[in-house]
Design a protein around this motif. Sequence first.
Motif, mmCIF file in Angstrom:
data_model
loop_
_atom_site.group_PDB
_atom_site.id
_atom_site.type_symbol
_atom_site.label_atom_id
_atom_site.label_comp_id
_atom_site.label_asym_id
_atom_site.label_seq_id
_atom_site.Cartn_x
_atom_site.Cartn_y
_atom_site.Cartn_z
ATOM 1 N N VAL A 9 39.626 56.191 29.467
ATOM 2 C CA VAL A 9 38.602 55.772 30.331
ATOM 3 C C VAL A 9 37.542 55.520 29.347
ATOM 4 O O VAL A 9 37.172 56.325 28.514
ATOM 5 C CB VAL A 9 38.176 56.618 31.349
ATOM 6 N N HIS A 10 36.906 54.148 29.534
ATOM 7 C CA HIS A 10 35.598 53.967 28.882
ATOM 8 C C HIS A 10 34.439 53.757 29.765
ATOM 9 O O HIS A 10 34.565 52.786 30.529
ATOM 10 C CB HIS A 10 35.854 52.690 27.995
ATOM 11 N N LEU A 11 33.535 54.408 29.569
ATOM 12 C CA LEU A 11 32.483 54.622 30.506
ATOM 13 C C LEU A 11 31.248 53.596 29.847
ATOM 14 O O LEU A 11 30.577 54.087 28.807
ATOM 15 C CB LEU A 11 31.834 55.890 30.838
ATOM 16 N N ASP A 12 30.907 52.484 30.302
ATOM 17 C CA ASP A 12 29.949 51.757 29.965
ATOM 18 C C ASP A 12 28.900 51.261 31.089
ATOM 19 O O ASP A 12 29.385 51.307 32.061
ATOM 20 C CB ASP A 12 30.446 50.393 29.324
ATOM 21 N N PRO A 13 27.581 51.414 30.558
ATOM 22 C CA PRO A 13 26.780 50.958 31.681
ATOM 23 C C PRO A 13 27.047 49.661 32.724
ATOM 24 O O PRO A 13 26.693 49.517 33.672
ATOM 25 C CB PRO A 13 25.506 50.654 30.909
ATOM 26 N N ALA A 14 27.629 48.860 31.921
ATOM 27 C CA ALA A 14 27.970 47.476 32.601
ATOM 28 C C ALA A 14 29.494 47.537 33.187
ATOM 29 O O ALA A 14 29.747 47.030 34.465
ATOM 30 C CB ALA A 14 28.205 46.292 31.658
ATOM 31 N N VAL A 15 30.526 48.126 32.631
ATOM 32 C CA VAL A 15 31.783 48.239 33.260
ATOM 33 C C VAL A 15 32.633 49.358 32.654
ATOM 34 O O VAL A 15 32.235 49.789 31.637
ATOM 35 C CB VAL A 15 32.636 46.924 32.768
ATOM 36 N N MET A 16 33.587 49.960 33.699
ATOM 37 C CA MET A 16 34.186 51.011 33.367
ATOM 38 C C MET A 16 35.649 50.423 33.013
ATOM 39 O O MET A 16 36.224 49.791 33.991
ATOM 40 C CB MET A 16 34.270 51.893 34.387
ATOM 41 N N THR A 17 36.417 50.694 31.988
ATOM 42 C CA THR A 17 37.671 50.298 31.599
ATOM 43 C C THR A 17 38.600 51.234 31.700
ATOM 44 O O THR A 17 38.401 52.467 31.226
ATOM 45 C CB THR A 17 37.704 49.539 30.164
ATOM 46 N N PHE A 18 39.714 51.169 32.156
ATOM 47 C CA PHE A 18 41.019 52.251 32.306
ATOM 48 C C PHE A 18 42.113 51.736 31.754
ATOM 49 O O PHE A 18 42.594 50.603 32.001
ATOM 50 C CB PHE A 18 41.119 52.605 33.916
ATOM 51 N N VAL A 19 42.796 52.413 31.028
ATOM 52 C CA VAL A 19 44.202 52.085 30.486
ATOM 53 C C VAL A 19 45.190 53.195 30.691
ATOM 54 O O VAL A 19 44.616 54.555 30.403
ATOM 55 C CB VAL A 19 44.168 51.743 28.900
ATOM 56 N N ALA A 61 36.581 47.858 36.371
ATOM 57 C CA ALA A 61 35.658 48.136 37.433
ATOM 58 C C ALA A 61 34.293 48.275 37.182
ATOM 59 O O ALA A 61 33.758 48.772 36.215
ATOM 60 C CB ALA A 61 36.217 49.389 38.306
ATOM 61 N N HIS A 62 33.476 47.376 38.079
ATOM 62 C CA HIS A 62 31.995 47.395 37.617
ATOM 63 C C HIS A 62 31.376 48.767 37.775
ATOM 64 O O HIS A 62 31.892 49.566 38.678
ATOM 65 C CB HIS A 62 31.438 46.525 38.966
ATOM 66 N N THR A 63 30.584 49.160 36.880
ATOM 67 C CA THR A 63 30.116 50.591 36.951
ATOM 68 C C THR A 63 29.031 50.630 38.143
ATOM 69 O O THR A 63 28.098 49.739 38.290
ATOM 70 C CB THR A 63 29.081 50.857 35.655
ATOM 71 N N PRO A 64 29.401 51.273 39.260
ATOM 72 C CA PRO A 64 28.642 50.926 40.457
ATOM 73 C C PRO A 64 27.325 51.291 40.417
ATOM 74 O O PRO A 64 26.478 50.289 40.972
ATOM 75 C CB PRO A 64 29.264 52.410 41.330
ATOM 76 N N ASP A 65 26.700 52.233 39.902
ATOM 77 C CA ASP A 65 25.401 52.199 39.624
ATOM 78 C C ASP A 65 25.004 53.328 38.602
ATOM 79 O O ASP A 65 26.040 54.052 37.992
ATOM 80 C CB ASP A 65 24.199 52.533 41.097
ATOM 81 N N MET A 66 23.897 53.734 38.148
ATOM 82 C CA MET A 66 23.559 54.594 37.456
ATOM 83 C C MET A 66 23.929 56.235 37.695
ATOM 84 O O MET A 66 23.586 57.114 37.267
ATOM 85 C CB MET A 66 22.169 54.634 36.702
ATOM 86 N N GLU A 67 24.135 56.329 39.134
ATOM 87 C CA GLU A 67 24.045 57.773 39.814
ATOM 88 C C GLU A 67 25.540 58.390 39.448
ATOM 89 O O GLU A 67 26.613 57.778 39.728
ATOM 90 C CB GLU A 67 24.138 57.684 41.230
ATOM 91 N N PRO A 68 25.353 59.780 38.715
ATOM 92 C CA PRO A 68 26.635 60.050 38.310
ATOM 93 C C PRO A 68 27.758 60.412 39.269
ATOM 94 O O PRO A 68 28.822 60.256 39.224
ATOM 95 C CB PRO A 68 26.096 61.655 37.622
#
Length: 399
Positions: free
Chosen positions: A78-88, A102-109
Amino acid sequence: MGDFNQSVVLEAIRRSGEGSSRIELAEATGLSAQTVTNITRRLLDDGLIREAGRTINGPGKPRVTLRLVPDSRFAVGVHLDPAVMTFVLLDLSGAVVRRTSAHTPDMEPRRIVEAMAATIDALITGSGVDRTSIAGVGIAAPGPLDAEKGTVIDPPKLRGWNRVPLQAVLAEATGFPVVLEKDTTAAAVGELWMRRASADDSFVFVYLGTGIGAALVREGEAVRGSTRNIGEVGHIIVDPDGPSCTCGSRGCVEVVCTPQAIVAQAAHAGVFPEDQGMSDVDAVEARLTELCDRAADGDALADGVLRQAAAHMSVLTAALTNMLDVDRVVFGGPFWSRLADVYLREIPDRLERASATRAVRSLPVDGTVVGDDVGAVGAGCVVLDSVLSPRASALLLGH
């Protein structure tokens, strides 16, 4: 020692691609023929390798070829980026079996962790892979990190992430073991796995994401630093006349080299209207894509902005390579493919002129072989790395 030797043999089989015989493994690893025989018997029993035919190589009995069984183990990255999360989903060879983003929903953890867990579940379900064969989940996250506690500490681009125990909460949400790695280091691990370079390989990996970072590989292994936060380059000055930075200096990487900074420079140059808010990560990504497309179509103004960005990036790269004395440079990250044409045209010559070792050798500059998903792939490879790859530290005895 036994676990270490088993990792040595398994890694040698993985790197061989087409497989190796027991005799070839003994020659490649320096282990005795009996030790290799005992280890390969265990690996065959565990289903990690298989016999794949016989080859005749000179006099004597035919040799049995041993190959990795890629679908014997899997890992999620999983790559957590402020803009998009990528899963492989990766198999044991490191190949991508399935991916999604998937779009990173917002900044709320809490919402981000819930979205991560749901997407991981859907990824595995959609693949049809047996969950018991999944070794774990790797997360590549922006630093700084508290590696011992598995905590993300106030990354500059993730507002509200104040000491979030991401490793523990995602492990609880998914039921899998979770490892947390800095995104830049994870990318370097992914590059090592996919490129299959020599054991003495050394390079700097320059990571181009929402933020800019770097990672170091020395003797075929990622160097993580004493707190596992190596590669924070945001406040290296690359343009003394550049914009003011929050650190009090001017022209730092953070305010000159990031996508947001490049888009701001393009607006200032007249490529885009300056009145459009560029603090939103989605808007920045869209504008950078448009800027690169315009440059590729022959827009001189857009090309000039990117050439200047490449010049600034070459200053950073030269500082890193002169200090670390590596064999090559690798660029990658979510924004690399868009910037690659201009950067590969501009940076190598600039780096050559600035290199302290140019009289001794040249410094090759490459793009990642993994692609835009290098952070997620690298995170999965960190999990596989802990299963497969031998580490000399495993031989150290406790006191």
